[in-house]
Write a protein that holds these residues in place. Structure first.
Motif, mmCIF file in Angstrom:
data_model
loop_
_atom_site.group_PDB
_atom_site.id
_atom_site.type_symbol
_atom_site.label_atom_id
_atom_site.label_comp_id
_atom_site.label_asym_id
_atom_site.label_seq_id
_atom_site.Cartn_x
_atom_site.Cartn_y
_atom_site.Cartn_z
ATOM 1 N N CYS A 165 2.615 8.750 10.572
ATOM 2 C CA CYS A 165 2.855 9.373 9.387
ATOM 3 C C CYS A 165 3.540 10.612 9.632
ATOM 4 N N VAL A 166 4.154 11.169 8.806
ATOM 5 C CA VAL A 166 4.988 12.370 8.837
ATOM 6 C C VAL A 166 3.808 13.723 9.174
ATOM 7 N N ASP A 167 2.503 13.435 8.707
ATOM 8 C CA ASP A 167 1.528 14.679 8.680
ATOM 9 C C ASP A 167 1.049 14.554 10.090
ATOM 10 N N ASN A 168 1.354 13.339 10.697
ATOM 11 C CA ASN A 168 0.438 13.202 11.995
ATOM 12 C C ASN A 168 1.706 13.473 13.345
ATOM 13 N N ASN A 169 2.100 14.598 13.291
ATOM 14 C CA ASN A 169 3.261 15.125 14.331
ATOM 15 C C ASN A 169 2.698 16.473 14.904
ATOM 16 N N PHE A 170 2.932 17.023 16.019
ATOM 17 C CA PHE A 170 2.657 18.218 16.567
ATOM 18 C C PHE A 170 3.834 18.514 17.670
ATOM 19 N N SER A 171 4.365 17.547 17.896
ATOM 20 C CA SER A 171 5.635 17.712 18.992
ATOM 21 C C SER A 171 6.780 17.441 18.350
ATOM 22 N N ALA A 172 7.830 18.427 18.498
ATOM 23 C CA ALA A 172 9.143 17.936 18.223
ATOM 24 C C ALA A 172 9.926 16.751 18.827
ATOM 25 N N ILE B 123 7.210 12.702 0.263
ATOM 26 C CA ILE B 123 7.908 11.980 -0.496
ATOM 27 C C ILE B 123 9.269 11.714 0.005
ATOM 28 N N VAL B 124 9.808 12.497 1.046
ATOM 29 C CA VAL B 124 11.164 12.166 1.980
ATOM 30 C C VAL B 124 10.884 11.219 2.831
ATOM 31 N N TRP B 125 9.585 11.243 3.318
ATOM 32 C CA TRP B 125 9.011 10.154 4.400
ATOM 33 C C TRP B 125 9.074 8.973 3.793
ATOM 34 N N LEU B 126 8.394 9.015 2.661
ATOM 35 C CA LEU B 126 8.033 7.744 2.154
ATOM 36 C C LEU B 126 9.175 7.066 1.409
ATOM 37 N N LYS B 127 10.314 7.797 1.022
ATOM 38 C CA LYS B 127 11.229 7.230 0.204
ATOM 39 C C LYS B 127 12.211 6.724 1.261
ATOM 40 N N LEU B 128 12.137 7.053 2.746
ATOM 41 C CA LEU B 128 12.739 6.239 3.692
ATOM 42 C C LEU B 128 11.965 5.154 4.190
ATOM 43 N N LEU B 129 10.734 5.409 4.449
ATOM 44 C CA LEU B 129 9.736 4.262 4.953
ATOM 45 C C LEU B 129 9.809 3.028 4.230
ATOM 46 N N ILE B 130 9.768 3.204 2.775
ATOM 47 C CA ILE B 130 9.495 2.046 2.017
ATOM 48 C C ILE B 130 10.651 1.018 2.004
ATOM 49 N N PRO B 131 11.965 1.419 2.035
ATOM 50 C CA PRO B 131 12.995 0.635 1.960
ATOM 51 C C PRO B 131 13.200 -0.010 3.311
ATOM 52 N N TRP B 132 13.078 0.705 4.454
ATOM 53 C CA TRP B 132 13.064 0.379 5.989
ATOM 54 C C TRP B 132 12.079 -0.880 6.055
ATOM 55 N N ARG B 133 10.643 -0.531 5.437
ATOM 56 C CA ARG B 133 9.711 -1.726 5.635
ATOM 57 C C ARG B 133 9.933 -2.887 4.852
ATOM 58 N N LEU B 134 10.586 -2.602 3.715
ATOM 59 C CA LEU B 134 10.904 -4.030 2.898
ATOM 60 C C LEU B 134 11.993 -4.762 3.641
ATOM 61 N N LEU C 141 0.980 -1.144 0.097
ATOM 62 C CA LEU C 141 0.004 0.158 0.004
ATOM 63 C C LEU C 141 0.857 1.171 0.045
ATOM 64 N N CYS C 142 1.930 1.138 0.900
ATOM 65 C CA CYS C 142 2.804 2.342 0.688
ATOM 66 C C CYS C 142 3.461 2.647 -0.455
ATOM 67 N N VAL C 143 3.988 1.626 -1.122
ATOM 68 C CA VAL C 143 4.636 1.847 -2.544
ATOM 69 C C VAL C 143 3.839 2.194 -3.442
ATOM 70 N N LEU C 144 2.274 1.853 -3.491
ATOM 71 C CA LEU C 144 1.348 2.239 -4.434
ATOM 72 C C LEU C 144 1.173 3.568 -4.362
ATOM 73 N N THR C 145 1.157 4.091 -2.793
ATOM 74 C CA THR C 145 0.853 5.515 -2.546
ATOM 75 C C THR C 145 1.979 6.277 -3.082
ATOM 76 N N MET C 146 3.254 5.845 -2.834
ATOM 77 C CA MET C 146 4.303 6.577 -3.434
ATOM 78 C C MET C 146 4.253 6.634 -5.121
ATOM 79 N N GLU C 147 4.075 5.653 -5.600
ATOM 80 C CA GLU C 147 3.798 5.780 -6.954
ATOM 81 C C GLU C 147 2.935 6.601 -7.762
ATOM 82 N N PHE C 148 1.805 6.592 -6.762
ATOM 83 C CA PHE C 148 0.602 7.628 -7.328
ATOM 84 C C PHE C 148 0.827 8.880 -7.042
#
Length: 597
Positions: free
Chosen positions: A433-440, A403-414, A362-369
């Protein structure tokens, strides 16, 4: 009947996207007492209140608008399209071109079929060997790991092995002086980063003339061996520190200073320090009542009662060169790796592996989209945003961060999926998800989580932990910066991160007594919005828009009417998003999960 099927399907979907499916370490059922304590501290649900129904409507309206704006800012109809179109490649989705300009992800994307073949070869061969021979898992890992090391780095594998031998020698020869061995382990480890940066191509012939032929020998599939050595270094230090702690425990008879096992999983553990004939090939966790337990708790596995004789050079090499996790992790400690080589955890089962594989796909397909419809990377590389509104530029930057988040997440998950298929449960590197953060503070706990766990165990806690939070944080981020790259600007970045964390640390301490007040979450949301803007601008500057693009965005935000209108609307949207993030974490607590990020 239909209702029951619907409920079952809903439960499976919720499980598919749950934290406990993503990583068994986050499953509250593994520690019932802790889960109960966490759930008792959670607030009442707000999901069905009028306030949150308004938020749902805003999500339905705003999120599609954000995606549409990002697409329009990078589409063929945009006046700047001609500037970045040459960077695009032929795609496979509905005749669209693909933005394959990011060099890191392009290397992984183009070589994914090769990696898939290697996974099939490794796991298939290992299962066949283990079933038909008496070879132990760790011995297979050693042989295959060394072969992979030379295939990946060619003759440069000798440079890696030299570092491994020196590191091992430091721990073994100085084991009777714990402090000196620890100090030299860190000094040598950090110095290798500087040495490799300057001498990664140093000719063998300059060392010994007889080695000159090696300079023209096979350089491997991945010639830049020094880039991946950074992960090797983490494993080198892990082995030394685990061995030295075990040696201290054997000599002094004192308990380990590392986090102790959870009592709900392992009770009355007694380290078995003398190797018995019956335990020559299998590690057993010996309990007072003579029974054996599988250590479900990760902290317990970090202190798994291995025999001191298990800290052998062969086991050390097998751990460091373990193929599924060699290239980029996730990182497991030596103790944890060795334990899992001898005990298969319950989390390694067909259902969990298939669900995790589904999340990966699902993450790979999201990145491709995203790469086929939002050409954010190409726009950033060519700075093709002339005439774009602040809203459009901000969406280019936001999707660039995704995209930066996904390009790291996808290899790590593989690689983690590969390890799971092989029987090793490594920590999940990205649980938010990178968008689900509010605290440094929380962001750094969730980003590259296995590295964060490694740093906490081997740097943060030994230096005093929360007792000296500012100084230990400074040491942590200094090491993190040097580990990433030998550049002064990254070291300054590490120090600035600590500086940016200070307001949040002080605010948490000041407002802690008021957490139960009705107004607390609204005041907290204001601080969270400031945090999000700070993190976004810092990351947009560092990874996406650069200096020119970030200045252009800031000027557009504060010095144009369109920018000011967008800024006000963005703050309202962020306020709503933050409230949903708060409630999501409270929902997790109600289910016994508190990941503190």
């Amino acid at each position: 009947m239909i209702v029951e099927i619907g409920n079952m399907l809903l439960q499976q979907i919720l499980y598919f996207f749950s934290l406990k499916m993503l990583d068994s370490r986050l499953d509250p059922s593994t520690d019932a007492k802790r889960a109960q304590k966490v759930s008792m501290g959670a607030s009442k649900s707000r999901w069905r209140t009028f306030e949150f129904k308004v938020y749902y409507v805003m999500f339905i309206l705003v999120v599609p608008l954000m995606i549409r704006t990002a697409i329009s800012a990078t589409s063929e109809r945009n006046p700047n399209y001609a500037r970045f179109e040459p960077l695009l490649s032929k795609g496979w989705i509905l005749g669209r071109k693909v933005d394959n300009t990011d060099s890191q992800y392009r290397f992984f994307r183009d070589n994914m079929p090769l990696l898939a073949g290697l996974i099939v070869l490794h796991t298939g061969l290992k299962k066949a060997v283990l079933r038909t021979t008496n070879v132990r898992r760790v011995r297979f890992d050693l042989v295959f790991g060394l072969l992979f090391l030379f295939a990946a780095h060619g003759v440069s594998a000798l440079r890696v092995l030299l570092h491994l031998v020196i590191n091992y020698a430091i721990a073994k020869t100085l084991r009777k002086n714990y402090r000196l061995a620890t100090f030299l382990t860190w000094v040598y480890g950090i110095s290798t980063l500087f040495f490799n940066n300057s001498y990664r191509k140093y000719p063998f012939g300059n060392v010994l003339s007889v080695l000159t032929p090696l300079d023209g020998a096979f350089k491997g599939i991945i010639e830049r061996w020094d880039v991946f050595f950074n992960f090797t270094l983490l494993r080198m230090i892990s082995f030394n520190m685990d061995f030295l702690e075990k040696w201290e425990q054997v000599v002094t008879g004192k308990k380990n200073n590392s986090p102790s096992p959870s009592p709900s999983h392992v009770s009355n553990l007694k380290p078995e320090l003398k190797r018995a004939a019956s335990s020559a090939t299998t590690l057993e966790t010996i309990c007072e009542n003579g029974t054996t337990n599988v250590l479900l708790d990760e902290r317990a596995r970090m202190n798994a009662p291995h025999h001191i004789q298990d800290y052998l050079f062969a086991n050390y090499l097998a751990y460091v060169t373990y193929t599924p996790l060699f290239i980029a992790g996730p990182i497991v400690t030596f103790n944890d790796y060795l334990y899992q080589c001898q005990q298969t955890l319950p989390s390694i089962n067909t259902k969990r592996i298939l669900y995790y594989a589904g999340r990966f796909v699902l993450c790979v397909l999201t990145m491709e989209f995203v790469l086929h419809y939002i050409y954010a990377v190409a726009v950033s590389k060519t700075k093709a945003w002339d005439g774009d509104t602040p809203f459009q530029i901000s969406m280019i930057g936001l999707f660039n961060l995704n995209i930066v988040w996904l390009k790291l997440l996808i290899p790590w998950r593989l690689f983690r999926l590969w390890a799971m298929i092989d029987g090793v449960d490594a920590p999940e590197n990205m649980i938010r998800c990178v968008d689900n953060n509010f605290s440094a503070l929380a962001f750094w706990r969730a980003w590259h989580r296995s590295f964060n766990k490694w740093v906490v165990r081997y740097v943060y806690i030994p230096l005093g932990g929360s007792k000296n939070r500012i100084l230990t944080s400074l040491a942590v981020f200094s090491f993190v910066a040097i580990w990433h790259d030998i550049e002064l600007k990254l070291l300054l970045w590490g120090w600035l991160i600590v500086l940016f964390l200070l307001p949040e640390i002080f605010a948490q301490r000041y407002f802690a007594p008021y957490r139960k007040r009705p107004w607390y979450r609204f005041v907290r949301a204001m601080g969270a919005i400031l945090n999000i803007w700070m993190m976004m601008i810092a990351n947009l500057y560092g990874f996406c828009l650069g200096y020119d693009g970030t200045v252009h965005l800031i000027k557009g935000l504060f010095f144009t009417w369109a920018g000011l209108r967008f800024l006000m609307g963005a703050n309202v949207a962020l306020f709503i998003a933050v409230q949903v993030m708060f409630e999501q974490r409270e929902h997790e607590k109600r289910n016994g999960v508190d990941v503190k990020c």
